[in-house]
Design a protein around this motif. Structure first.
Motif, PDB file in Angstrom:
ATOM      1  N   SER A 121     106.235  29.478  22.321  1.00 35.87           N
ATOM      2  CA  SER A 121     107.215  28.604  22.970  1.00 35.87           C
ATOM      3  C   SER A 121     108.458  28.522  22.096  1.00 35.87           C
ATOM      4  CB  SER A 121     106.614  27.212  23.185  1.00 35.87           C
ATOM      5  OG  SER A 121     106.167  26.675  21.952  1.00 35.87           O
ATOM      6  N   PRO A 122     109.599  28.137  22.724  1.00 40.47           N
ATOM      7  CA  PRO A 122     110.822  27.988  21.936  1.00 40.47           C
ATOM      8  C   PRO A 122     110.719  26.784  21.005  1.00 40.47           C
ATOM      9  CG  PRO A 122     111.237  27.586  24.280  1.00 40.47           C
ATOM     10  CD  PRO A 122     109.794  27.898  24.133  1.00 40.47           C
ATOM     11  N   SER A 123     111.274  26.946  19.808  1.00 37.42           N
ATOM     12  CA  SER A 123     111.287  25.849  18.846  1.00 37.42           C
ATOM     13  C   SER A 123     112.520  26.001  17.966  1.00 37.42           C
ATOM     14  CB  SER A 123     110.015  25.884  17.990  1.00 37.42           C
ATOM     15  OG  SER A 123     110.064  24.889  16.989  1.00 37.42           O
ATOM     16  N   LEU A 124     113.395  25.020  17.998  1.00 38.01           N
ATOM     17  CA  LEU A 124     114.626  25.027  17.201  1.00 38.01           C
ATOM     18  C   LEU A 124     115.427  26.308  17.403  1.00 38.01           C
ATOM     19  CD1 LEU A 124     113.127  23.578  13.887  1.00 38.01           C
ATOM     20  CD2 LEU A 124     114.381  22.326  15.653  1.00 38.01           C
ATOM     21  N   GLY A 125     115.526  26.745  18.662  1.00 40.44           N
ATOM     22  CA  GLY A 125     116.315  27.920  18.986  1.00 40.44           C
ATOM     23  C   GLY A 125     115.659  29.256  18.677  1.00 40.44           C
ATOM     24  N   LYS A 126     114.410  29.235  18.256  1.00 36.51           N
ATOM     25  CA  LYS A 126     113.683  30.471  17.946  1.00 36.51           C
ATOM     26  C   LYS A 126     112.365  30.479  18.715  1.00 36.51           C
ATOM     27  CE  LYS A 126     112.998  31.501  13.713  1.00 36.51           C
ATOM     28  NZ  LYS A 126     112.702  31.513  12.278  1.00 36.51           N
ATOM     29  N   PHE A 127     111.804  31.662  18.885  1.00 36.53           N
ATOM     30  CA  PHE A 127     110.485  31.789  19.505  1.00 36.53           C
ATOM     31  C   PHE A 127     109.420  31.484  18.462  1.00 36.53           C
ATOM     32  CE2 PHE A 127     106.743  34.368  20.640  1.00 36.53           C
ATOM     33  CZ  PHE A 127     106.488  33.846  21.897  1.00 36.53           C
ATOM     34  N   ASP A 128     108.515  30.599  18.805  1.00 35.89           N
ATOM     35  CA  ASP A 128     107.433  30.210  17.899  1.00 35.89           C
ATOM     36  C   ASP A 128     106.109  30.670  18.501  1.00 35.89           C
ATOM     37  OD1 ASP A 128     105.963  29.030  15.855  1.00 35.89           O
ATOM     38  OD2 ASP A 128     106.025  27.040  16.765  1.00 35.89           O
ATOM     39  N   PRO A 129     105.531  31.762  17.982  1.00 32.74           N
ATOM     40  CA  PRO A 129     104.281  32.247  18.558  1.00 32.74           C
ATOM     41  C   PRO A 129     103.126  31.288  18.273  1.00 32.74           C
ATOM     42  CG  PRO A 129     104.818  33.498  16.586  1.00 32.74           C
ATOM     43  CD  PRO A 129     105.974  32.576  16.855  1.00 32.74           C
ATOM     44  N   HIS A 130     102.185  31.253  19.163  1.00 30.61           N
ATOM     45  CA  HIS A 130     100.999  30.411  18.996  1.00 30.61           C
ATOM     46  C   HIS A 130     100.001  31.140  18.093  1.00 30.61           C
ATOM     47  CE1 HIS A 130     101.981  28.292  23.054  1.00 30.61           C
ATOM     48  NE2 HIS A 130     102.827  27.992  22.102  1.00 30.61           N
ATOM     49  N   TRP A 131     100.338  31.225  16.823  1.00 33.86           N
ATOM     50  CA  TRP A 131      99.515  31.892  15.821  1.00 33.86           C
ATOM     51  C   TRP A 131      98.871  30.861  14.908  1.00 33.86           C
ATOM     52  CZ3 TRP A 131     102.911  36.288  13.302  1.00 33.86           C
ATOM     53  CH2 TRP A 131     103.205  37.261  14.256  1.00 33.86           C
ATOM     54  N   ILE A 132      97.851  31.284  14.196  1.00 33.25           N
ATOM     55  CA  ILE A 132      97.297  30.470  13.117  1.00 33.25           C
ATOM     56  C   ILE A 132      98.430  30.280  12.108  1.00 33.25           C
ATOM     57  CG2 ILE A 132      95.623  30.456  11.218  1.00 33.25           C
ATOM     58  CD1 ILE A 132      93.838  32.250  13.038  1.00 33.25           C
ATOM     59  N   PRO A 133      98.708  29.034  11.688  1.00 32.45           N
ATOM     60  CA  PRO A 133      99.870  28.770  10.830  1.00 32.45           C
ATOM     61  C   PRO A 133      99.968  29.664   9.587  1.00 32.45           C
ATOM     62  CG  PRO A 133      98.918  26.709  11.557  1.00 32.45           C
ATOM     63  CD  PRO A 133      97.981  27.807  12.020  1.00 32.45           C
ATOM     64  N   GLU A 134      98.848  29.994   8.976  1.00 35.39           N
ATOM     65  CA  GLU A 134      98.871  30.821   7.767  1.00 35.39           C
ATOM     66  C   GLU A 134      99.476  32.196   8.020  1.00 35.39           C
ATOM     67  OE1 GLU A 134      95.716  27.732   7.184  1.00 35.39           O
ATOM     68  OE2 GLU A 134      96.275  29.053   8.824  1.00 35.39           O
ATOM     69  N   PHE A 135      99.373  32.708   9.238  1.00 36.44           N
ATOM     70  CA  PHE A 135      99.903  34.026   9.554  1.00 36.44           C
ATOM     71  C   PHE A 135     101.408  34.002   9.824  1.00 36.44           C
ATOM     72  CE2 PHE A 135      95.430  35.125  11.171  1.00 36.44           C
ATOM     73  CZ  PHE A 135      95.051  35.528   9.909  1.00 36.44           C
ATOM     74  N   LYS A 136     101.998  32.814   9.867  1.00 32.58           N
ATOM     75  CA  LYS A 136     103.437  32.710  10.047  1.00 32.58           C
ATOM     76  C   LYS A 136     104.172  32.786   8.706  1.00 32.58           C
ATOM     77  CE  LYS A 136     103.099  29.967  14.252  1.00 32.58           C
ATOM     78  NZ  LYS A 136     103.481  28.704  14.905  1.00 32.58           N
TER      79      LYS A 136
END
Length: 85
Positions: A13-28
């Motif tokens: 989903s969009p977040s702060l003008g960027k695409f935020d994938p629904h990933w496990i946080p550690e992989f971001k």
């Protein structure tokens, strides 16, 4: 891959003008390499992880690697043994 997650078709989903994938946080986080360890028992894996950590001086002030994520698994029980994916 994080920068291309949307183009690769990952859910997000969009977040702060960027695409935020629904990933496990550690992989971001920024990851430059991966060490994957598997074995025939938890003890075998534990011993190999200790060996790797010693080689890379994990826990010392000058280490350049860190554990980001760990998954512990087991073989399927009974008649399903050997049918893991």
């Amino acid at each position: 891959m994080l920068a291309d997650a949307k183009d690769l078709g990952d859910q997000g989903s969009p977040s702060l003008g960027k695409f935020d994938p629904h990933w496990i946080p550690e992989f971001k986080k920024e990851i430059h390499g991966l060490i994957q360890v598997a074995g025939d028992s938890h003890d075998t894996v534990k011993d190999k992880l200790e060996e790797i950590q010693k080689i890379f001086s994990v826990g010392n002030n000058n280490t350049t690697i860190q554990k980001v994520f760990r998954v512990t698994g087991d073989v399927r029980p009974g008649a399903q043994k050997g049918h893991e994916q």
